[in-house]
Design a protein around this motif. Structure first.
Motif, PDB file in Angstrom:
ATOM      1  N   ILE A 165      39.093  34.492  38.451  1.00  0.00           N
ATOM      2  CA  ILE A 165      39.821  35.457  39.268  1.00  0.00           C
ATOM      3  C   ILE A 165      40.400  34.717  40.465  1.00  0.00           C
ATOM      4  O   ILE A 165      39.658  34.281  41.340  1.00  0.00           O
ATOM      5  N   PRO A 166      41.724  34.553  40.497  1.00  0.00           N
ATOM      6  CA  PRO A 166      42.318  33.903  41.655  1.00  0.00           C
ATOM      7  C   PRO A 166      42.082  34.747  42.906  1.00  0.00           C
ATOM      8  O   PRO A 166      41.899  35.940  42.828  1.00  0.00           O
ATOM      9  N   MET A 167      42.067  34.145  44.047  1.00  0.00           N
ATOM     10  CA  MET A 167      41.903  34.781  45.356  1.00  0.00           C
ATOM     11  C   MET A 167      40.469  35.198  45.656  1.00  0.00           C
ATOM     12  O   MET A 167      40.198  35.699  46.721  1.00  0.00           O
ATOM     13  N   THR A 168      39.523  35.036  44.710  1.00  0.00           N
ATOM     14  CA  THR A 168      38.158  35.473  44.993  1.00  0.00           C
ATOM     15  C   THR A 168      37.129  34.363  44.864  1.00  0.00           C
ATOM     16  O   THR A 168      35.971  34.582  45.163  1.00  0.00           O
ATOM     17  N   HIS A 169      37.490  33.213  44.393  1.00  0.00           N
ATOM     18  CA  HIS A 169      36.553  32.108  44.176  1.00  0.00           C
ATOM     19  C   HIS A 169      35.488  32.492  43.162  1.00  0.00           C
ATOM     20  O   HIS A 169      34.371  31.992  43.214  1.00  0.00           O
ATOM     21  N   GLY A 170      35.783  33.387  42.235  1.00  0.00           N
ATOM     22  CA  GLY A 170      34.813  33.837  41.251  1.00  0.00           C
ATOM     23  C   GLY A 170      35.442  34.028  39.898  1.00  0.00           C
ATOM     24  O   GLY A 170      36.564  33.584  39.655  1.00  0.00           O
ATOM     25  N   VAL A 209      38.376  39.056  51.214  1.00  0.00           N
ATOM     26  CA  VAL A 209      38.041  38.434  49.931  1.00  0.00           C
ATOM     27  C   VAL A 209      36.901  39.212  49.273  1.00  0.00           C
ATOM     28  O   VAL A 209      36.895  39.420  48.058  1.00  0.00           O
ATOM     29  N   GLY A 210      35.948  39.663  50.072  1.00  0.00           N
ATOM     30  CA  GLY A 210      34.866  40.475  49.539  1.00  0.00           C
ATOM     31  C   GLY A 210      35.374  41.731  48.868  1.00  0.00           C
ATOM     32  O   GLY A 210      34.921  42.112  47.787  1.00  0.00           O
ATOM     33  N   LEU A 211      36.342  42.387  49.500  1.00  0.00           N
ATOM     34  CA  LEU A 211      36.914  43.613  48.923  1.00  0.00           C
ATOM     35  C   LEU A 211      37.720  43.345  47.656  1.00  0.00           C
ATOM     36  O   LEU A 211      37.700  44.149  46.725  1.00  0.00           O
ATOM     37  N   ILE A 212      38.426  42.227  47.634  1.00  0.00           N
ATOM     38  CA  ILE A 212      39.240  41.897  46.462  1.00  0.00           C
ATOM     39  C   ILE A 212      38.374  41.757  45.215  1.00  0.00           C
ATOM     40  O   ILE A 212      38.771  42.144  44.121  1.00  0.00           O
ATOM     41  N   GLY A 213      37.165  41.237  45.379  1.00  0.00           N
ATOM     42  CA  GLY A 213      36.286  41.028  44.234  1.00  0.00           C
ATOM     43  C   GLY A 213      35.614  42.280  43.698  1.00  0.00           C
ATOM     44  O   GLY A 213      35.142  42.284  42.564  1.00  0.00           O
ATOM     45  N   VAL A 214      35.565  43.349  44.479  1.00  0.00           N
ATOM     46  CA  VAL A 214      34.819  44.549  44.077  1.00  0.00           C
ATOM     47  C   VAL A 214      35.312  45.143  42.750  1.00  0.00           C
ATOM     48  O   VAL A 214      34.499  45.383  41.848  1.00  0.00           O
ATOM     49  N   PRO A 215      36.607  45.400  42.556  1.00  0.00           N
ATOM     50  CA  PRO A 215      37.035  46.007  41.281  1.00  0.00           C
ATOM     51  C   PRO A 215      36.715  45.134  40.063  1.00  0.00           C
ATOM     52  O   PRO A 215      36.273  45.645  39.033  1.00  0.00           O
ATOM     53  N   MET A 216      36.927  43.837  40.197  1.00  0.00           N
ATOM     54  CA  MET A 216      36.665  42.944  39.065  1.00  0.00           C
ATOM     55  C   MET A 216      35.173  42.858  38.770  1.00  0.00           C
ATOM     56  O   MET A 216      34.775  42.767  37.602  1.00  0.00           O
ATOM     57  N   ASN A 217      34.347  42.892  39.796  1.00  0.00           N
ATOM     58  CA  ASN A 217      32.902  42.876  39.571  1.00  0.00           C
ATOM     59  C   ASN A 217      32.440  44.161  38.891  1.00  0.00           C
ATOM     60  O   ASN A 217      31.544  44.130  38.049  1.00  0.00           O
ATOM     61  N   PHE A 218      33.053  45.299  39.251  1.00  0.00           N
ATOM     62  CA  PHE A 218      32.737  46.553  38.563  1.00  0.00           C
ATOM     63  C   PHE A 218      33.122  46.458  37.094  1.00  0.00           C
ATOM     64  O   PHE A 218      32.356  46.865  36.207  1.00  0.00           O
ATOM     65  N   ILE A 219      34.296  45.918  36.812  1.00  0.00           N
ATOM     66  CA  ILE A 219      34.730  45.763  35.421  1.00  0.00           C
ATOM     67  C   ILE A 219      33.763  44.865  34.665  1.00  0.00           C
ATOM     68  O   ILE A 219      33.349  45.178  33.546  1.00  0.00           O
ATOM     69  N   GLN A 220      33.383  43.747  35.282  1.00  0.00           N
ATOM     70  CA  GLN A 220      32.437  42.824  34.652  1.00  0.00           C
ATOM     71  C   GLN A 220      31.121  43.539  34.348  1.00  0.00           C
ATOM     72  O   GLN A 220      30.565  43.409  33.255  1.00  0.00           O
ATOM     73  N   GLY A 221      30.611  44.290  35.309  1.00  0.00           N
ATOM     74  CA  GLY A 221      29.354  44.997  35.111  1.00  0.00           C
ATOM     75  C   GLY A 221      29.441  46.050  34.022  1.00  0.00           C
ATOM     76  O   GLY A 221      28.530  46.191  33.202  1.00  0.00           O
ATOM     77  N   ILE A 222      30.536  46.798  34.009  1.00  0.00           N
ATOM     78  CA  ILE A 222      30.708  47.852  33.004  1.00  0.00           C
ATOM     79  C   ILE A 222      30.803  47.246  31.607  1.00  0.00           C
ATOM     80  O   ILE A 222      30.151  47.722  30.670  1.00  0.00           O
ATOM     81  N   VAL A 223      31.600  46.198  31.454  1.00  0.00           N
ATOM     82  CA  VAL A 223      31.714  45.542  30.148  1.00  0.00           C
ATOM     83  C   VAL A 223      30.349  44.997  29.719  1.00  0.00           C
ATOM     84  O   VAL A 223      29.921  45.193  28.572  1.00  0.00           O
ATOM     85  N   GLY A 224      29.649  44.341  30.627  1.00  0.00           N
ATOM     86  CA  GLY A 224      28.318  43.820  30.313  1.00  0.00           C
ATOM     87  C   GLY A 224      27.345  44.920  29.938  1.00  0.00           C
ATOM     88  O   GLY A 224      26.549  44.780  29.000  1.00  0.00           O
ATOM     89  N   GLY A 225      27.405  46.039  30.646  1.00  0.00           N
ATOM     90  CA  GLY A 225      26.523  47.165  30.348  1.00  0.00           C
ATOM     91  C   GLY A 225      26.811  47.791  28.993  1.00  0.00           C
ATOM     92  O   GLY A 225      25.889  48.111  28.238  1.00  0.00           O
ATOM     93  N   VAL A 226      28.087  47.945  28.676  1.00  0.00           N
ATOM     94  CA  VAL A 226      28.464  48.526  27.375  1.00  0.00           C
ATOM     95  C   VAL A 226      28.017  47.612  26.238  1.00  0.00           C
ATOM     96  O   VAL A 226      27.412  48.071  25.258  1.00  0.00           O
ATOM     97  N   VAL A 227      28.295  46.330  26.359  1.00  0.00           N
ATOM     98  CA  VAL A 227      27.884  45.383  25.317  1.00  0.00           C
ATOM     99  C   VAL A 227      26.356  45.362  25.197  1.00  0.00           C
ATOM    100  O   VAL A 227      25.809  45.319  24.094  1.00  0.00           O
TER     101      VAL A 227
END
Length: 170
Positions: A33-38, A134-152
């Motif tokens: 994820i550009p702009m978030t260092h993650g 930068v902390g705020l920018i990462g929040v939506p992508m981290n939610f997506i990551q968590g949701i995908v991980g939870g579903v799988v």
């Protein structure tokens, strides 16, 4: 009362294999994820599988060491110890709520709570390391990551809960 039982060799090896599989799938499915260092990965999937199938201790161990090792080999060493804490806490809480519990309602609560812990932990981490924006920018992508991980994790763990032998002691 806290369970102070020592882990057997079989349990240690089983956890090491869960950690290894989690790191491999997380490294294979890695979206920077550009702009978030993650990045977005499937680390949460392995953490939730361990937590839901085996409980809080195993969820914490898989979460902590998977997060640390993934950051180490991915070149995000600045996140290693934060990931150890954040993913370890995520696995512990998810396993505490939904692990070793046959009730689907507990598992359905455990995963979203784990996701919120992970998102809040990385928001705090990014804010400390790089600033509030930068902390705020990462929040939506981290939610997506968590949701995908939870579903799988649900797709994998729920059918297995009654089929796999109890590798970990109660």
């Amino acid at each position: 009362m806290v369970n102070k039982r020592r882990m057997s060799t079989r349990e240690v090896v089983s956890l090491a294999m869960l950690i290894a599989v989690t790191v491999v799938i997380s490294r294979f499915f890695l979206i920077p994820i550009p702009m978030t260092h993650g990045n977005v990965n499937l680390c949460d999937c392995g953490i939730f599988i361990a937590a839901l199938l085996f409980g809080r201790r195993e969820g914490a161990i898989v979460g902590a060491f998977s997060g640390l090792l993934l950051d180490l080999i991915s070149g995000y060493t600045q996140y290693m110890f934060f990931s150890f804490i954040v993913h370890g806490l995520e696995g512990f809480i998810a396993g505490w709520i939904g692990g070793n519990n046959k009730k689907m309602s507990a598992k359905l609560i455990a995963v979203p709570v784990g996701i919120v812990i992970m998102v809040a932990g990385y928001w705090l981490t990014d804010t400390l390391l790089y600033g509030f924006k930068v902390g705020l920018i990462g929040v939506p992508m981290n939610f997506i990551q968590g949701i995908v991980g939870g579903v799988v994790a649900f797709i994998v763990a729920i059918p297995l809960q009654n089929r796999i032998p109890r590798l970990m002691g109660e």
